[in-house]
Scaffold this motif. Structure first.
Motif, PDB file in Angstrom:
ATOM      1  N   CYS A  14      56.687  32.408  44.349  1.00  0.00           N
ATOM      2  CA  CYS A  14      56.781  31.766  45.668  1.00  0.00           C
ATOM      3  C   CYS A  14      56.424  30.284  45.643  1.00  0.00           C
ATOM      4  CB  CYS A  14      55.914  32.501  46.676  1.00  0.00           C
ATOM      5  SG  CYS A  14      54.133  32.314  46.374  1.00  0.00           S
ATOM      6  N   ASP A  15      55.999  29.763  44.504  1.00  0.00           N
ATOM      7  CA  ASP A  15      55.601  28.359  44.332  1.00  0.00           C
ATOM      8  C   ASP A  15      54.361  27.960  45.129  1.00  0.00           C
ATOM      9  OD1 ASP A  15      57.532  27.713  42.436  1.00  0.00           O
ATOM     10  OD2 ASP A  15      59.009  27.244  43.990  1.00  0.00           O
ATOM     11  N   GLU A  16      53.602  28.938  45.632  1.00  0.00           N
ATOM     12  CA  GLU A  16      52.371  28.649  46.349  1.00  0.00           C
ATOM     13  C   GLU A  16      51.227  28.508  45.353  1.00  0.00           C
ATOM     14  OE1 GLU A  16      49.298  30.737  49.503  1.00  0.00           O
ATOM     15  OE2 GLU A  16      51.362  31.434  49.432  1.00  0.00           O
ATOM     16  N   PHE A  17      50.389  27.494  45.530  1.00  0.00           N
ATOM     17  CA  PHE A  17      49.202  27.328  44.694  1.00  0.00           C
ATOM     18  C   PHE A  17      48.084  28.153  45.300  1.00  0.00           C
ATOM     19  CE2 PHE A  17      45.319  25.224  43.241  1.00  0.00           C
ATOM     20  CZ  PHE A  17      45.559  25.206  41.879  1.00  0.00           C
ATOM     21  N   SER A  18      47.632  29.155  44.574  1.00  0.00           N
ATOM     22  CA  SER A  18      46.626  30.071  45.095  1.00  0.00           C
ATOM     23  C   SER A  18      45.750  30.591  43.971  1.00  0.00           C
ATOM     24  CB  SER A  18      47.291  31.265  45.783  1.00  0.00           C
ATOM     25  OG  SER A  18      47.938  30.879  46.950  1.00  0.00           O
ATOM     26  N   ARG A  19      44.760  31.367  44.375  1.00  0.00           N
ATOM     27  CA  ARG A  19      43.867  32.041  43.433  1.00  0.00           C
ATOM     28  C   ARG A  19      44.374  33.466  43.244  1.00  0.00           C
ATOM     29  NH1 ARG A  19      37.581  31.687  44.350  1.00  0.00           N
ATOM     30  NH2 ARG A  19      38.064  29.670  43.486  1.00  0.00           N
ATOM     31  N   PHE A  20      44.479  33.876  42.006  1.00  0.00           N
ATOM     32  CA  PHE A  20      44.933  35.222  41.662  1.00  0.00           C
ATOM     33  C   PHE A  20      43.824  35.925  40.906  1.00  0.00           C
ATOM     34  CE2 PHE A  20      48.581  32.557  42.227  1.00  0.00           C
ATOM     35  CZ  PHE A  20      49.424  33.330  42.992  1.00  0.00           C
ATOM     36  N   VAL A  21      43.460  37.123  41.366  1.00  0.00           N
ATOM     37  CA  VAL A  21      42.331  37.866  40.809  1.00  0.00           C
ATOM     38  C   VAL A  21      42.756  38.619  39.554  1.00  0.00           C
ATOM     39  CG1 VAL A  21      40.630  39.674  41.316  1.00  0.00           C
ATOM     40  CG2 VAL A  21      41.322  38.083  43.108  1.00  0.00           C
ATOM     41  N   ASN A  22      41.823  38.738  38.620  1.00  0.00           N
ATOM     42  CA  ASN A  22      42.004  39.505  37.393  1.00  0.00           C
ATOM     43  C   ASN A  22      42.513  40.911  37.730  1.00  0.00           C
ATOM     44  OD1 ASN A  22      41.066  41.470  35.337  1.00  0.00           O
ATOM     45  ND2 ASN A  22      40.154  39.689  34.342  1.00  0.00           N
ATOM     46  N   GLY A  23      43.569  41.352  37.065  1.00  0.00           N
ATOM     47  CA  GLY A  23      44.188  42.650  37.342  1.00  0.00           C
ATOM     48  C   GLY A  23      43.248  43.827  37.159  1.00  0.00           C
ATOM     49  N   ARG A  24      42.387  43.764  36.164  1.00  0.00           N
ATOM     50  CA  ARG A  24      41.428  44.857  35.949  1.00  0.00           C
ATOM     51  C   ARG A  24      40.424  44.931  37.093  1.00  0.00           C
ATOM     52  NH1 ARG A  24      39.358  43.207  30.354  1.00  0.00           N
ATOM     53  NH2 ARG A  24      37.546  43.457  31.617  1.00  0.00           N
ATOM     54  N   VAL A  25      40.063  43.779  37.651  1.00  0.00           N
ATOM     55  CA  VAL A  25      39.145  43.753  38.797  1.00  0.00           C
ATOM     56  C   VAL A  25      39.819  44.399  40.000  1.00  0.00           C
ATOM     57  CG1 VAL A  25      37.880  42.267  40.402  1.00  0.00           C
ATOM     58  CG2 VAL A  25      37.874  41.744  37.949  1.00  0.00           C
ATOM     59  N   ILE A  26      41.076  44.089  40.216  1.00  0.00           N
ATOM     60  CA  ILE A  26      41.819  44.692  41.335  1.00  0.00           C
ATOM     61  C   ILE A  26      41.923  46.200  41.143  1.00  0.00           C
ATOM     62  CG2 ILE A  26      44.108  44.871  42.403  1.00  0.00           C
ATOM     63  CD1 ILE A  26      42.510  42.456  43.329  1.00  0.00           C
ATOM     64  N   GLU A  27      42.191  46.649  39.924  1.00  0.00           N
ATOM     65  CA  GLU A  27      42.268  48.093  39.649  1.00  0.00           C
ATOM     66  C   GLU A  27      40.938  48.769  39.979  1.00  0.00           C
ATOM     67  OE1 GLU A  27      43.509  48.465  35.593  1.00  0.00           O
ATOM     68  OE2 GLU A  27      45.507  47.661  36.023  1.00  0.00           O
ATOM     69  N   GLN A  28      39.812  48.144  39.591  1.00  0.00           N
ATOM     70  CA  GLN A  28      38.491  48.702  39.888  1.00  0.00           C
ATOM     71  C   GLN A  28      38.257  48.726  41.396  1.00  0.00           C
ATOM     72  OE1 GLN A  28      35.964  50.007  37.718  1.00  0.00           O
ATOM     73  NE2 GLN A  28      35.323  50.694  39.729  1.00  0.00           N
ATOM     74  N   PHE A  29      38.611  47.646  42.076  1.00  0.00           N
ATOM     75  CA  PHE A  29      38.484  47.554  43.529  1.00  0.00           C
ATOM     76  C   PHE A  29      39.266  48.687  44.191  1.00  0.00           C
ATOM     77  CE2 PHE A  29      40.409  46.105  47.509  1.00  0.00           C
ATOM     78  CZ  PHE A  29      39.297  45.734  48.246  1.00  0.00           C
ATOM     79  N   GLU A  30      40.504  48.889  43.782  1.00  0.00           N
ATOM     80  CA  GLU A  30      41.338  49.945  44.366  1.00  0.00           C
ATOM     81  C   GLU A  30      40.770  51.327  44.081  1.00  0.00           C
ATOM     82  OE1 GLU A  30      45.143  48.889  42.711  1.00  0.00           O
ATOM     83  OE2 GLU A  30      45.579  47.507  44.371  1.00  0.00           O
ATOM     84  N   SER A  31      40.201  51.507  42.905  1.00  0.00           N
ATOM     85  CA  SER A  31      39.582  52.786  42.556  1.00  0.00           C
ATOM     86  C   SER A  31      38.384  53.064  43.470  1.00  0.00           C
ATOM     87  CB  SER A  31      39.139  52.766  41.095  1.00  0.00           C
ATOM     88  OG  SER A  31      38.419  53.933  40.767  1.00  0.00           O
ATOM     89  N   LEU A  32      37.566  52.061  43.694  1.00  0.00           N
ATOM     90  CA  LEU A  32      36.406  52.231  44.576  1.00  0.00           C
ATOM     91  C   LEU A  32      36.833  52.418  46.028  1.00  0.00           C
ATOM     92  CD1 LEU A  32      34.016  49.609  42.971  1.00  0.00           C
ATOM     93  CD2 LEU A  32      33.723  52.094  42.961  1.00  0.00           C
ATOM     94  N   GLU A  33      37.908  51.764  46.425  1.00  0.00           N
ATOM     95  CA  GLU A  33      38.421  51.942  47.784  1.00  0.00           C
ATOM     96  C   GLU A  33      38.906  53.376  47.997  1.00  0.00           C
ATOM     97  OE1 GLU A  33      39.413  49.304  50.664  1.00  0.00           O
ATOM     98  OE2 GLU A  33      37.398  49.247  49.810  1.00  0.00           O
TER      99      GLU A  33
END
Length: 75
Positions: free
Chosen positions: A17-36
């Motif tokens: 999308c050409d947007e400058f943003s912060r992207f979180v580590n994929g393993r962190v997102i996987e852990q977050f989703e697991s806890l959710e």
């Protein structure tokens, strides 16, 4: 995006999308989703905001903590 080193997030321009943003580590997102999907019994997971949940997930994945290392204030 894959890197040869471990980081909690990247601040880059998205190739889609050409947007400058912060992207979180994929393993962190996987852990977050697991806890959710299966919140820890000893924490009031729903009382935490998204940033707190992401910080807990980051510490588990990148710093070797266990979910048992965390507790709510006042407990």
């Amino acid at each position: 995006m894959t890197r040869d080193f471990d980081v909690s997030h990247l601040s880059v321009t998205c190739p889609n999308c050409d947007e400058f943003s912060r992207f979180v580590n994929g393993r962190v997102i996987e852990q977050f989703e697991s806890l959710e999907s299966s919140p820890p019994d000893h924490l009031d997971w729903e009382a935490l905001d998204r940033t707190e949940k992401l910080l807990i997930s980051e510490r588990i994945v990148r710093q070797g903590h266990s979910i048992e290392d965390f507790e709510m204030d006042g407990e």
